[in-house]
Write an enzyme that holds these catalytic residues in place. Structure first.
Site, short mmCIF file in Angstrom:
data_model
loop_
_atom_site.label_atom_id
_atom_site.label_comp_id
_atom_site.label_asym_id
_atom_site.label_seq_id
_atom_site.Cartn_x
_atom_site.Cartn_y
_atom_site.Cartn_z
CG ASP A 1 -7.72 2.08 14.18
OD1 ASP A 1 -7.74 1.64 15.35
OD2 ASP A 1 -6.84 2.81 13.74
CG ASN B 1 -3.22 6.27 12.73
OD1 ASN B 1 -4.38 6.52 12.94
ND2 ASN B 1 -2.52 6.91 11.82
CD GLU C 1 -6.61 2.88 2.72
OE1 GLU C 1 -6.03 1.84 2.33
OE2 GLU C 1 -6.34 3.41 3.81
CG ASN D 1 -4.96 9.71 4.24
OD1 ASN D 1 -3.76 9.45 4.27
ND2 ASN D 1 -5.83 9.02 4.94
CG HIS E 1 -6.80 2.70 9.66
ND1 HIS E 1 -6.75 3.12 10.97
CD2 HIS E 1 -6.24 3.69 8.94
CE1 HIS E 1 -6.20 4.31 11.03
NE2 HIS E 1 -5.87 4.69 9.81
CE LYS F 1 -1.54 7.00 4.18
NZ LYS F 1 -2.94 7.08 4.56
CE LYS G 1 -2.64 2.65 3.41
NZ LYS G 1 -3.77 2.61 4.35
CG ASN H 1 -8.38 4.96 6.93
OD1 ASN H 1 -7.78 4.65 5.90
ND2 ASN H 1 -8.10 6.07 7.60
O1 LIG Z 1 -4.82 4.57 6.06
C1 LIG Z 1 -4.80 5.69 6.54
O2 LIG Z 1 -5.49 6.56 6.06
C2 LIG Z 1 -3.93 5.96 7.69
O3 LIG Z 1 -3.24 5.13 8.11
C3 LIG Z 1 -3.97 7.27 8.31
C4 LIG Z 1 -2.65 7.59 8.93
O4 LIG Z 1 -2.80 8.72 9.73
C5 LIG Z 1 -1.56 7.79 7.90
O5 LIG Z 1 -2.04 8.68 6.92
C6 LIG Z 1 -0.33 8.32 8.51
O6 LIG Z 1 0.11 7.74 9.52
O7 LIG Z 1 0.23 9.27 7.98
MG LIG Z 2 -6.39 5.17 4.71
#
Ligand SMILES: O=C([O-])C(=O)C[C@H](O)[C@@H](O)C(=O)[O-]
Ligand SMILES: [Mg+2]
Length: 429
Positions: free
Chosen positions: A298, A327, A251, A228, A325, A198, A196, A274
């Site tokens: 989560d 963090n 996502e 996001n 999900h 980000k 995955k 999420n």
């Molecule tokens: O899947 C997601 O959106 C996340 O895990 C949110 C988190 O806050 C992620 O964006 C991060 O840790 O930067």
């Molecule tokens: Mg996410």
């Protein structure tokens, strides 16, 4: 056997976090977590972990007081106690959680995020008292190992100069080659087979190129991209069109259920979230509008392991997929996630975990990934051991902090490098 709770310990800590980029900014060098311990009259200690920002601590403290004298097995009672803890209205007025990265911020969700830490600690203590693993208390495992995906981030090599931090050995990843290199390291170190990325950090074309590069380097492996909610419906559809042949799911491409429903209606690429479904109250609209095809649970903010099972049951009822999900979290939470994931029959996607990014932990022995999977422990409780020296060390860091790092704020961390930085307006692209 006396299962009365006689003591509850709350230990806020700050744990090292690498400079991982997201659409809001960058991760702080240290991030808050809360370690929960419940002790029974027989001297059994159960451990739990949850978010550690002040808004959680201020609920966890009165909650802990109310817990003493109750039974460790009274898990349903935890929700009733939580309802008695008042939430300051300023915490939820027009608020979103971590700038929206974790969806809405409601009083109930704040309470549930606290309940989950205690629920896990109570399950751990109960399991230890009965000689049973947590997954057995949850109804029994349906698999012996839980699969996780590599959670790739664009990242700087280091935190900005002059910032106190721990060094990491992952290097920078700021372009397709860097992302592929990071993925190779994840595969080499942990055996992950799904990836995955980000996103929401660079213009979509650059992120499309990074996912294409991953698809070439790891043909046939499941890939996901998560900006996001940074994109418009139009941009989301363009990305879906360009990456549809290689994505397992997209996502949270766009923000909110109406926008996700529009994207969903016009693409065959499954959408996961999420962000627009993070509470039971949001399920009805999202499912009836077919806005999402996979909900990423989560257990922290859904209210614990049993609520996660309930969410999975609702998803199964509506033919919606479920996964997890993540963090920044430590080994207690990874163990908790693994126990509950082991009990969910309809878990068909590898779960997310930040754990490989955390070089520090409060456990004596770290949990390990073999072939991208964590083996489900059959030891009593969660099957983990707290290391008190490590806990003390990370707590001392929290005590020594002037308050700047006690709240997660990725935009503030970004301003250290780019003083004019403000959280970008959405849609960013
Ligand atoms: O899947 C997601 O959106 C996340 O895990 C949110 C988190 O806050 C992620 O964006 C991060 O840790 O930067
Ligand atoms: Mg996410």
């Amino acid at each position: 056997m006396d299962l009365t709770i006689t003591d509850v310990r709350l230990t806020p800590i700050l744990v090292a976090d690498p400079p991982l980029l997201n659409t809001q900014g960058v991760h702080q060098p240290y991030t808050p977590r809360l370690i929960v311990e419940v002790v029974t009259a027989d001297g059994i200690t159960g451990v739990g972990e949850t978010y550690g920002d002040t808004k959680y601590l201020e609920l966890a403290r009165p909650f802990a007081e109310k817990l003493k004298g109750r039974q460790v097995a009274d898990l349903n009672g935890l929700f009733a106690i939580a309802d008695e803890v008042s939430v300051d209205s300023s915490r939820v007025r027009n608020q979103v959680d971590v700038g929206g990265l974790r969806g809405v911020q409601t009083a109930d969700k704040l309470r549930l995020s606290v309940v989950s830490g205690f629920e896990v600690a109570c399950l751990d203590a109960l399991g230890k008292a009965l000689g049973l693993p947590v997954h057995t208390l949850l109804g029994g495992k349906v698999r012996d190992a839980v699969e996780y995906s590599a959670y790739l981030f664009y990242k700087w090599a280091d935190h900005p100069e002059g910032v106190a931090c721990e060094k990491d050995d992952w290097g920078a990843a700021l372009d397709p080659a860097g992302v592929v290199e990071q993925a190779r390291l994840f595969k080499e170190r942990y055996g992950f087979t799904s990836f995955k990325l980000k996103g929401g950090v660079f213009p979509p074309d650059e992120e499309i190129a990074a996912v294409r590069a991953l698809a070439e380097a790891f043909p046939g492996h499941p890939l996901r991209l998560d900006p996001n909610g940074a994109w418009s419906v139009e941009t989301s559809l363009k990305v879906a069109e360009e990456l549809g042949d290689v994505l397992e799911y997209l996502e949270d491409p766009a923000l909110g259920t109406p926008a996700m429903a529009e994207v969903s209606a016009a693409t065959g690429v499954p959408l996961a979230t999420n962000m627009c479904v993070t509470t039971f109250a949001e399920i009805k609209e999202a499912f009836t509008r077919d806005a999402v095809q996979v909900v990423l649970s989560d257990h922290h903010y859904w209210g614990g392991l049993r609520n996660t099972q309930q969410l999975a049951a609702v998803c199964r009822t509506f033919g919606v997929g479920v996964s997890m999900h993540s963090n920044t979290h430590l080994g207690i939470s990874l163990a908790a996630m693994t126990h509950v994931a082991a009990t969910v029959p309809n878990l068909h996607h590898a779960c997310d975990s930040h754990y490989p990014w955390q070089s520090e932990d409060v456990l004596g022995a770290r949990l390990t990934f073999e072939g991208g999977k964590v083996a489900v422990s059959d030891a009593p409780g969660l099957g983990v051991e707290l290391d008190r020296d490590k806990l003390r060390f990370l707590h001392q860091r929290w005590l020594d902090d002037d308050g700047a790092l006690r709240e997660r704020d990725d935009a503030a961390a970004m301003r250290v490098a780019e003083p004019g930085w403000v959280t970008p307006a959405v849609p960013r692209w």
